[in-house]
Every structure is written in C-alpha cells, then in structure tokens.
Design a protein around this motif. Structure first.
Motif, PDB file in Angstrom:
ATOM      1  N   PHE A   1      38.261  26.098  38.329  1.00 46.13           N
ATOM      2  CA  PHE A   1      38.934  26.968  39.279  1.00 46.13           C
ATOM      3  C   PHE A   1      37.942  28.002  39.814  1.00 46.13           C
ATOM      4  O   PHE A   1      36.859  28.185  39.259  1.00 46.13           O
ATOM      5  CB  PHE A   1      40.120  27.684  38.616  1.00 46.13           C
ATOM      6  N   GLU A   2      38.344  28.686  40.862  1.00 52.26           N
ATOM      7  CA  GLU A   2      37.462  29.683  41.477  1.00 52.26           C
ATOM      8  C   GLU A   2      37.170  30.836  40.525  1.00 52.26           C
ATOM      9  O   GLU A   2      36.058  31.378  40.517  1.00 52.26           O
ATOM     10  CB  GLU A   2      38.094  30.207  42.766  1.00 52.26           C
ATOM     11  N   THR A   3      38.159  31.237  39.720  1.00 57.21           N
ATOM     12  CA  THR A   3      37.984  32.327  38.762  1.00 57.21           C
ATOM     13  C   THR A   3      38.615  31.933  37.433  1.00 57.21           C
ATOM     14  O   THR A   3      39.228  30.863  37.307  1.00 57.21           O
ATOM     15  CB  THR A   3      38.644  33.628  39.266  1.00 57.21           C
ATOM     16  N   SER A   4      38.504  32.805  36.465  1.00 58.12           N
ATOM     17  CA  SER A   4      39.078  32.539  35.138  1.00 58.12           C
ATOM     18  C   SER A   4      40.427  33.236  34.960  1.00 58.12           C
ATOM     19  O   SER A   4      40.810  33.603  33.853  1.00 58.12           O
ATOM     20  CB  SER A   4      38.115  32.996  34.038  1.00 58.12           C
ATOM     21  N   ASP A   5      41.178  33.391  36.041  1.00 51.61           N
ATOM     22  CA  ASP A   5      42.505  34.015  35.967  1.00 51.61           C
ATOM     23  C   ASP A   5      43.536  32.992  35.508  1.00 51.61           C
ATOM     24  O   ASP A   5      44.407  32.572  36.276  1.00 51.61           O
ATOM     25  CB  ASP A   5      42.906  34.589  37.333  1.00 51.61           C
ATOM     26  N   LEU A   6      43.435  32.586  34.240  1.00 53.00           N
ATOM     27  CA  LEU A   6      44.363  31.630  33.641  1.00 53.00           C
ATOM     28  C   LEU A   6      44.791  32.123  32.273  1.00 53.00           C
ATOM     29  O   LEU A   6      43.992  32.709  31.526  1.00 53.00           O
ATOM     30  CB  LEU A   6      43.725  30.244  33.506  1.00 53.00           C
TER      31      LEU A   6
END
Length: 244
Positions: free
Chosen positions: A128-133
C-alpha cells in the motif's frame, strides 16, 4: 462506541490495544460453530502448517482458513460490525476499509502440532502507499501463553528497523544482537471470549506453539485508511469493503 482519550493514547503509544468483552457471546459462539465446520472439512482456501513451515509433507494441518468474508454470513456480520466502526475510524483517522486480500482469516493453533509464529510485522505481507493499516483480532475462547497467545513489543510500530534485523522471510531474528533488547520488552495479556485486540501493521508480534490438548481458534481481519491506496498489480490490489 468510541475510544476515550486514554485508550487512544495507549494505542498510539504501544501500537496495540485490548478491548475487553467487546463481541457478544452469541456472536462468538455462532462464529466458532461455523469455523469448526470449515476446519473439520478443511474447506479451501486454507493455509496449512506444512505450507507455513515450507515442508514437503502429504499431511495437512490447517493453520488458517483464508478468505472468510464470503464463506458465512456470520463471519461477514463480525467484519462489518457497527459497534467497532467508530473505533477503527478513530485509530485510522479516516474511513475504515476492509482489505479482503489480507488476513480475512480464521486463525488456529492446533493442540501439540501447531508451530510457533515468529516475531514479525504484518506490513511484510502488504503493498500500500502507506502503513495506515490496523488488524482486528477476536478471541473466540480463552487465549494464554500455553495455547499460543499473541505477544507484542510495545512501541515497535514507531521504530526504524534495518534489513539485517530480519531473515529472508521477513521474520524478526531472535538472536540478532539489536533485537534481543527489544524482545525482552515483550508483553502479553490473557484474552477471553469476546475480547478484541487492535494492532498496527508495524507492531512486532509473535505467538508460541499450542502445548495444550485443545485447539485455539481466533478471527482476524485488517482495515486500512480510505486514503491509503493499494499499489497496482500487487497482491494487495484486490476487493475492498468500505465501512462508512
């Protein structure tokens, strides 16, 4: 329901948070009943212990049921549960979106024959584009060290770790000098049916073998922030469900 400021601060600081008695007993029992049916039938798709350990073995011990969202209505009911949506929005700071490519699983630790889950970050699986999971772990029965309870390293989601600290499978090395002091900081909290653990995809965690005579069965799914897009033509570029 929403987290209070103390809970939100705890999640942001440690990278995980336990929510006690969150899921109703009736829902947990219904999930557990269906999960046991699928496990007994070894209903595909699954991940086996043999696959996880990269062993050439004709026997099959189920380690996880994959792609559970569309298997049973009761699984989908939990993954879209209204009460948890405001909490997920808080920790992600955005509309939560189910990513069905990852986790979306019933996890098992079968008695005596289960393997250890090595220290790792879940971000290793994803693109994903960032680690906002954030992952949502539901205990369907009691979980403790002897049957393979998750342990976490507080604050590890904020660390800048180096490639040398991991093996070729992206497992965090137990015997690496830089890792030993971090692993000594590990913590655990026994879980009971209906307890939920939220944890950031960069929080280091592991679980030991199940040395009891009863299977441990848990449910895990992952949500991402709506602004966080999957990278095209990767495994993460898959079906999603917006939890608005």
């Amino acid at each position: 329901m929403q987290l209070n400021q103390e809970q939100l601060n705890e999640f942001n600081k440690n990278g995980f948070l336990v929510l006690r008695n969150f899921a109703p007993q009736t829902l947990c029992e219904a999930i557990l009943h269906k999960a046991k049916q699928h496990l007994e039938a070894k209903q595909l798709p699954i991940e086996s212990e043999q696959e996880y350990l990269q062993q050439e073995d004709s026997s099959v011990t189920v380690r996880r049921l994959r792609q559970v969202y569309k298997r049973e209505a009761v699984f989908q009911e939990w993954m879209t549960y209204d009460e948890i949506r405001p909490i997920l929005k808080q920790v992600l700071k955005d509309t939560p979106v189910l990513t069905l490519a990852h986790h979306n699983s019933i996890m098992t630790k079968m008695p005596q024959i289960s393997s250890r889950t090595f220290w790792h970050q879940d971000v290793r699986y994803w693109n994903f584009e960032t680690s906002d999971l954030v992952s949502v772990w539901l205990a369907l029965d009691d979980e403790y060290l002897e049957n393979g309870l998750l342990e976490f390293i507080p604050g590890s989601h904020t660390l800048q770790l180096e490639k040398e600290q991991f093996d070729e499978m992206s497992n965090f090395l137990d015997d690496h000098q830089k890792n030993k002091a971090l692993i000594e900081q590990k913590v655990h909290t026994n879980l009971h049916q209906g307890d939920v653990v939220l944890f950031h995809c960069k929080t280091l965690h592991h679980a030991g073998k199940n040395i009891t005579d009863q299977a441990k069965i848990s449910f895990v799914y992952t949500v991402k922030a709506a602004h966080n897009k999957a990278l095209k033509d990767t495994r993460s570029d898959f079906e999603e469900v917006v939890l608005d």
